[in-house]
Design a protein around this motif. Structure first.
Motif, mmCIF file in Angstrom:
data_model
loop_
_atom_site.group_PDB
_atom_site.id
_atom_site.type_symbol
_atom_site.label_atom_id
_atom_site.label_comp_id
_atom_site.label_asym_id
_atom_site.label_seq_id
_atom_site.Cartn_x
_atom_site.Cartn_y
_atom_site.Cartn_z
ATOM 1 N N PHE A 66 0.863 -1.137 -0.179
ATOM 2 C CA PHE A 66 -0.009 -0.102 0.083
ATOM 3 C C PHE A 66 0.929 1.307 0.045
ATOM 4 O O PHE A 66 0.365 2.168 -0.339
ATOM 5 C CB PHE A 66 -0.935 -0.090 1.125
ATOM 6 C CG PHE A 66 -1.910 -1.028 1.204
ATOM 7 C CD1 PHE A 66 -3.159 -0.892 0.257
ATOM 8 C CD2 PHE A 66 -1.994 -2.376 1.957
ATOM 9 C CE1 PHE A 66 -3.963 -1.862 0.256
ATOM 10 C CE2 PHE A 66 -2.769 -3.201 1.799
ATOM 11 C CZ PHE A 66 -3.976 -2.965 0.942
ATOM 12 N N GLY A 69 2.993 1.138 -4.045
ATOM 13 C CA GLY A 69 2.228 1.193 -5.219
ATOM 14 C C GLY A 69 2.240 2.817 -5.456
ATOM 15 O O GLY A 69 2.360 3.063 -6.480
ATOM 16 N N PRO A 70 1.594 3.432 -4.420
ATOM 17 C CA PRO A 70 1.406 5.158 -4.854
ATOM 18 C C PRO A 70 3.026 5.748 -4.955
ATOM 19 O O PRO A 70 2.969 6.668 -5.652
ATOM 20 C CB PRO A 70 0.931 5.661 -3.512
ATOM 21 C CG PRO A 70 -0.022 4.227 -3.004
ATOM 22 C CD PRO A 70 0.698 3.054 -3.373
ATOM 23 N N ASP A 73 4.136 5.158 -8.509
ATOM 24 C CA ASP A 73 3.057 6.154 -9.313
ATOM 25 C C ASP A 73 3.613 7.583 -9.414
ATOM 26 O O ASP A 73 3.862 8.264 -10.141
ATOM 27 C CB ASP A 73 1.938 6.074 -9.404
ATOM 28 C CG ASP A 73 1.185 4.593 -9.593
ATOM 29 O OD1 ASP A 73 1.895 4.288 -10.573
ATOM 30 O OD2 ASP A 73 0.124 4.239 -9.232
ATOM 31 N N ALA A 197 -3.615 11.167 -7.487
ATOM 32 C CA ALA A 197 -3.225 10.253 -6.459
ATOM 33 C C ALA A 197 -4.141 10.899 -5.230
ATOM 34 O O ALA A 197 -4.475 12.188 -5.142
ATOM 35 C CB ALA A 197 -2.258 9.725 -6.117
ATOM 36 N N LYS A 207 -7.660 6.756 3.516
ATOM 37 C CA LYS A 207 -6.756 6.301 2.501
ATOM 38 C C LYS A 207 -7.413 4.778 2.598
ATOM 39 O O LYS A 207 -7.390 4.115 1.224
ATOM 40 C CB LYS A 207 -5.167 6.077 2.692
ATOM 41 C CG LYS A 207 -4.750 7.540 2.524
ATOM 42 C CD LYS A 207 -3.300 7.659 2.696
ATOM 43 C CE LYS A 207 -2.896 8.889 2.475
ATOM 44 N NZ LYS A 207 -1.125 8.946 2.963
ATOM 45 N N TYR A 211 -8.821 2.641 -0.585
ATOM 46 C CA TYR A 211 -8.134 1.592 -1.382
ATOM 47 C C TYR A 211 -8.909 0.247 -1.447
ATOM 48 O O TYR A 211 -9.331 -0.542 -2.451
ATOM 49 C CB TYR A 211 -6.853 1.294 -0.513
ATOM 50 C CG TYR A 211 -5.759 1.689 -0.553
ATOM 51 C CD1 TYR A 211 -5.105 1.602 -2.102
ATOM 52 C CD2 TYR A 211 -5.018 2.622 0.078
ATOM 53 C CE1 TYR A 211 -4.011 2.230 -2.477
ATOM 54 C CE2 TYR A 211 -3.677 3.135 -0.410
ATOM 55 C CZ TYR A 211 -3.238 3.083 -1.504
ATOM 56 O OH TYR A 211 -2.150 3.500 -1.947
ATOM 57 N N GLU A 338 -1.567 5.071 -12.915
ATOM 58 C CA GLU A 338 -2.456 4.187 -11.993
ATOM 59 C C GLU A 338 -1.692 2.823 -11.842
ATOM 60 O O GLU A 338 -2.240 2.279 -10.838
ATOM 61 C CB GLU A 338 -3.955 4.296 -12.249
ATOM 62 C CG GLU A 338 -4.692 5.331 -12.198
ATOM 63 C CD GLU A 338 -6.084 5.139 -12.679
ATOM 64 O OE1 GLU A 338 -6.986 5.952 -12.058
ATOM 65 O OE2 GLU A 338 -6.378 4.006 -13.445
ATOM 66 N N GLN A 341 -0.247 1.493 -8.236
ATOM 67 C CA GLN A 341 -1.569 1.211 -7.205
ATOM 68 C C GLN A 341 -2.592 -0.163 -7.421
ATOM 69 O O GLN A 341 -2.911 -0.922 -6.670
ATOM 70 C CB GLN A 341 -2.466 2.443 -7.363
ATOM 71 C CG GLN A 341 -1.668 3.796 -6.609
ATOM 72 C CD GLN A 341 -2.314 5.123 -6.767
ATOM 73 O OE1 GLN A 341 -3.416 5.234 -5.940
ATOM 74 N NE2 GLN A 341 -2.060 5.754 -7.810
ATOM 75 N N SER A 344 -0.471 -3.198 -6.896
ATOM 76 C CA SER A 344 -0.174 -3.258 -5.518
ATOM 77 C C SER A 344 -1.491 -3.953 -4.991
ATOM 78 O O SER A 344 -1.372 -4.739 -4.048
ATOM 79 C CB SER A 344 0.029 -2.012 -4.742
ATOM 80 O OG SER A 344 -0.885 -1.029 -4.612
#
Length: 414
Positions: A66, A69-70, A73, A197, A207, A211, A338, A341, A344
């Motif tokens: 978590f 992933g972001p 990106d 994001a 968040k 998710y 993306e 994310q 992930s």
């Protein structure tokens, strides 16, 4: 290989460096597969404790997904890859000094961070480079690092353990991770659009809800569930196959199972990746899940060496088809900004499966033995087939057609 010849020289060098780094990384990780459960047993661990230690790998994976992933990106795929290789260098040194089950559990969780970072960064970077019309082919080629590494790693790990004990295994694992780090340093990352994001000021609760909403979206929920089933099967094999072989009394190096599976995975990845660009991803995912089902069914029924190797080949074919096809499917279903994310979240299902496999199946193995857990794995594979065939598209009929290659993916953005 025509797809690679069409790239400019700088891009070709980056792909080659990325491929070599991936090969070294997976050799580092998989060298421990046939030996770490035996090492935990050597330290005095019970079957259930072995399951907890091996499953702890995913305790580092899950929260790290978590975050990475972001980060991949928003900042850089390369940065995430470098973090993964550094963790893979450090963790094996800890195994050298660990003499308690609790410390092994903590180190194993820390080691899991490396795979979370590397798989997200690697998959996203390859997807960035691959052209849409040859996406399956390029991802198929570049995903070969995992089966080749798995062919080399377990054989090296098993041989070193039998000849010299455990310390050389841990040192070689750290060494391969260092080579992976050097390879990533040579990679050039292409430019891309920045994601829209979640703002950094957003609370953890918000968040988490965001998710979960994304994970439950139609393009992601069935792939994530299928990966959960595959993760449970993979976690069982990694944790309990060496112990099952040892208990059966066979004069059989369990590392050969992983090497055979890796060879089979290697052989199917390129042709299926290329064919999926023409016939769609669904047909091949279904076929790969059926291979998993047959492999687990065989392992639950026999302890003969030749049948175990045949099951390894089927399992390798399943992994060689399902995992790269899922990565390609998710790439089809999301925007470039993306991808980190989406990867992930989809791979979180796989991580949860690995985390749960050790503790759950360890308890079952204590009471009913190893054949029972492989039979349950066969049931899980069958559930995955049914879920994918029935719910991978907007309606059951469309899902079934997509699963047998008779309809396009309605969630694809291409």
């Amino acid at each position: 290989m025509n797809a690679f010849r069409s790239f400019d020289p700088k891009c070709q060098r980056s792909l080659l460096s990325l491929f070599i780094a991936g090969l070294c990384f997976w050799t580092s990780i998989t060298a421990l597969l046939p030996t770490l459960p035996l090492y935990v047993e050597f330290l005095g661990g019970t079957k259930q404790q072995i399951g907890w230690v091996m499953g702890a790998f995913a305790l580092g994976l899950l929260p790290a997904r978590f975050w990475f992933g972001p980060l991949a990106d928003r900042k850089s795929r390369k940065l995430v890859l470098l973090i993964g290789t550094v963790v893979a260098m450090i963790a094996p040194w800890g195994y050298l000094w660990a003499k308690s089950i609790l410390l092994m559990l903590c180190l194993r969780a820390f080691h899991g961070i490396s795979v979370a970072a590397f798989t997200i960064g690697y998959s996203a970077l390859v997807a960035d480079i691959a052209p849409v019309e040859r996406r399956g082919e390029v991802i198929g080629y570049m995903s070969l690092v995992a089966p080749i590494g798995m062919a080399i790693g377990p054989a090296v790990g098993g041989s070193l353990q039998m000849a010299f004990g455990y310390d050389p295994i841990f040192l070689s694992s750290a060494g391969f991770a260092f080579l992976a780090f050097l390879g990533i340093c040579q990679v050039r990352e292409p430019q891309r659009d920045q994601p829209t994001a979640i703002p950094s000021s957003t609370s953890w609760r918000q968040k988490g809800l965001w998710y979960f909403k994304m994970l439950w979206s139609p393009p992601l929920r069935v792939p994530a569930f299928v990966m959960l089933m595959v993760g449970l099967i993979f976690g069982t094999l990694v944790t309990f196959l060496p112990l099952s072989v040892k208990e059966s009394g066979l004069n059989f190096n369990s590392g050969l199972f992983y090497s055979t599976a890796a060879i089979a995975s290697f052989l199917v990845r390129v042709p299926t990746g290329r064919a999926s660009d023409r016939y769609g991803r669904g047909l091949f995912i279904t076929g790969g899940l059926i291979c998993y089902f047959l492999a687990m069914l065989l392992l639950s029924q026999t302890t003969k060496s030749n049948i175990i190797l045949f099951a390894a080949a089927l399992e390798g074919m399943g992994a060689g088809i399902v995992i790269p096809m899922m990565i390609t499917l998710i790439t089809d279903r999301c925007l470039p900004e993306e991808r980190g994310q989406f990867f992930s979240l989809c791979l979180t299902g796989f991580d949860v499966g690995i985390a749960l496999a050790g503790p759950i199946f360890g308890s079952i193995a204590e009471q009913w033995g190893y054949p029972t857990i492989f039979a349950l794995d066969a049931v899980l594979a069958l559930i995955a087939v049914i879920s994918f065939a029935g719910f991978s598209s907007k309606t059951v009929p469309l899902s079934l057609k997509f699963a047998i290659g008779q309809a396009k993916d309605v969630y694809s953005l291409n």
